[in-house]
Design a protein around this motif. Sequence first.
Motif, PDB file in Angstrom:
ATOM      1  N   HIS A 158       0.832  -1.208   0.000  1.00  7.52           N
ATOM      2  CA  HIS A 158       0.000   0.000   0.000  1.00  7.52           C
ATOM      3  C   HIS A 158       0.869   1.260   0.000  1.00  7.52           C
ATOM      4  N   LEU A 159       0.585   2.156  -0.936  1.00  6.45           N
ATOM      5  CA  LEU A 159       1.152   3.510  -0.908  1.00  6.45           C
ATOM      6  C   LEU A 159       0.014   4.466  -1.214  1.00  6.45           C
ATOM      7  N   PRO A 160       0.064   5.677  -0.647  1.00  8.06           N
ATOM      8  CA  PRO A 160      -0.936   6.659  -1.073  1.00  8.06           C
ATOM      9  C   PRO A 160      -0.769   6.897  -2.578  1.00  8.06           C
ATOM     10  N   SER A 161      -1.852   7.291  -3.234  1.00  2.00           N
ATOM     11  CA  SER A 161      -1.792   7.551  -4.674  1.00  2.00           C
ATOM     12  C   SER A 161      -1.286   8.962  -4.938  1.00  2.00           C
ATOM     13  N   ALA A 187      -8.879   8.766   3.952  1.00  2.00           N
ATOM     14  CA  ALA A 187      -9.688   8.026   4.934  1.00  2.00           C
ATOM     15  C   ALA A 187      -9.604   6.528   4.653  1.00  2.00           C
ATOM     16  N   GLU A 188      -9.605   6.167   3.371  1.00  2.00           N
ATOM     17  CA  GLU A 188      -9.483   4.737   3.007  1.00  2.00           C
ATOM     18  C   GLU A 188      -8.127   4.173   3.416  1.00  2.00           C
ATOM     19  N   TYR A 189      -7.099   5.002   3.294  1.00  2.00           N
ATOM     20  CA  TYR A 189      -5.745   4.545   3.674  1.00  2.00           C
ATOM     21  C   TYR A 189      -5.706   4.241   5.168  1.00  2.00           C
ATOM     22  N   ILE A 249      -5.165   0.513   7.060  1.00  2.00           N
ATOM     23  CA  ILE A 249      -4.189   0.237   8.136  1.00  2.00           C
ATOM     24  C   ILE A 249      -4.915  -0.433   9.311  1.00  2.00           C
ATOM     25  N   ARG A 250      -6.069   0.133   9.655  1.00  2.00           N
ATOM     26  CA  ARG A 250      -6.856  -0.443  10.767  1.00  2.00           C
ATOM     27  C   ARG A 250      -7.272  -1.875  10.455  1.00  2.00           C
ATOM     28  N   ALA A 251      -7.761  -2.074   9.224  1.00  2.00           N
ATOM     29  CA  ALA A 251      -8.249  -3.406   8.837  1.00  2.00           C
ATOM     30  C   ALA A 251      -7.127  -4.445   8.860  1.00  2.00           C
ATOM     31  N   ALA A 252      -5.888  -3.971   8.618  1.00  2.00           N
ATOM     32  CA  ALA A 252      -4.746  -4.900   8.642  1.00  2.00           C
ATOM     33  C   ALA A 252      -4.309  -5.196  10.077  1.00  2.00           C
ATOM     34  N   GLY A 253      -4.938  -4.511  11.040  1.00  2.00           N
ATOM     35  CA  GLY A 253      -4.592  -4.746  12.445  1.00  2.00           C
ATOM     36  C   GLY A 253      -3.603  -3.737  13.002  1.00  2.00           C
ATOM     37  N   GLY A 254      -3.315  -2.670  12.239  1.00  2.00           N
ATOM     38  CA  GLY A 254      -2.365  -1.650  12.700  1.00  2.00           C
ATOM     39  C   GLY A 254      -0.946  -2.026  12.303  1.00  2.00           C
ATOM     40  N   ILE A 255      -0.069  -1.046  12.393  1.00  2.00           N
ATOM     41  CA  ILE A 255       1.324  -1.254  11.966  1.00  2.00           C
ATOM     42  C   ILE A 255       2.137  -1.826  13.125  1.00  2.00           C
ATOM     43  N   ASP A 256       2.824  -2.940  12.853  1.00  2.00           N
ATOM     44  CA  ASP A 256       3.662  -3.560  13.891  1.00  2.00           C
ATOM     45  C   ASP A 256       4.976  -2.813  14.058  1.00  2.00           C
ATOM     46  N   HIS A 257       5.598  -2.483  12.937  1.00  2.00           N
ATOM     47  CA  HIS A 257       6.938  -1.864  13.005  1.00  2.00           C
ATOM     48  C   HIS A 257       7.026  -0.807  11.910  1.00  2.00           C
TER      49      HIS A 257
END
Length: 250
Positions: free
Chosen positions: A106-109, A122-124, A128-136
């Motif tokens: 995923h990168l912003p367009s 907002a979709e970005y 991130i939320r749907a993926a469970g948040g960023i681990d690192h």
Amino acid sequence: MVPKVKTHNTPEDACREVADEIAELIEARRALGGMAVLGLATGGTPVRLYRELVRRHREEGLSFANVTTFNLDEYLGLTREHPESYWHFMHHHLFDHIDVPVERIHLPSGTVAEEEIDAHCAEYEEAIRAAGGIDHQILGIGRTGHIGFNEPGSAIDSRTRRVGLDGITREDAAAAFGGLEHVPTHAITMGCGTILEARRISLLAWGAKKAEIVKRAVKEPVDDRVSASFLQTHEAAVFHLDRDAASRLG
Ligand code: GLP
């Protein structure tokens, strides 16, 4: 709060340590049948880290099949194919050489229509939320103290959005673009609040040119004139520096 600083003999040493952490995360998640979510940065600084990750993939069989990635930012007005787009940068330095599934990158367009930018941001955030948040989350630091493209004045709780680029940031990019007039004036960036939600953060900085801004980010009170100083409020943020970048910390 005093942020954690690790000073390494060389950038390569720092990158090996951060690559170790990333590999451990990926393997721990794989053992449980889960995904690792990485937040990635562009610029000259993380190139050595990406080189080390590619080497581990090729020589040591480190697989990125269970990895999802979110990049910090993208210039507005550049197509993916533009040699200075961050999409191009990430594919050239990392994604083309590892086995991360394309649908999990995923990168912003850079080419989203003006009237769709807010929805895109907002979709970005939602992705991130749907993926469970960023681990690192991996970060560099700009001369203005920015993380991502959160220029001076960005709020600690800012979210993914369209931003104007600081004059210093555009000057620093001028050579790569073949002149200041070709450097985009705007970008989409994850916000400081978005970044601070990552469970672990590694900011990388090398060279004497970064020493002054690193000192301001680490030693001076948290201040929205230096976005990287917000990392002082994070429990698990580490500044990985080489000796030159750490030279003004005393
Ligand atoms: C750009 C990027 C930042 C990066 C900064 C420093 O502005 N958006 O993410 O940290 O440049 O770049 P470099 O690593 O080349 O010094």
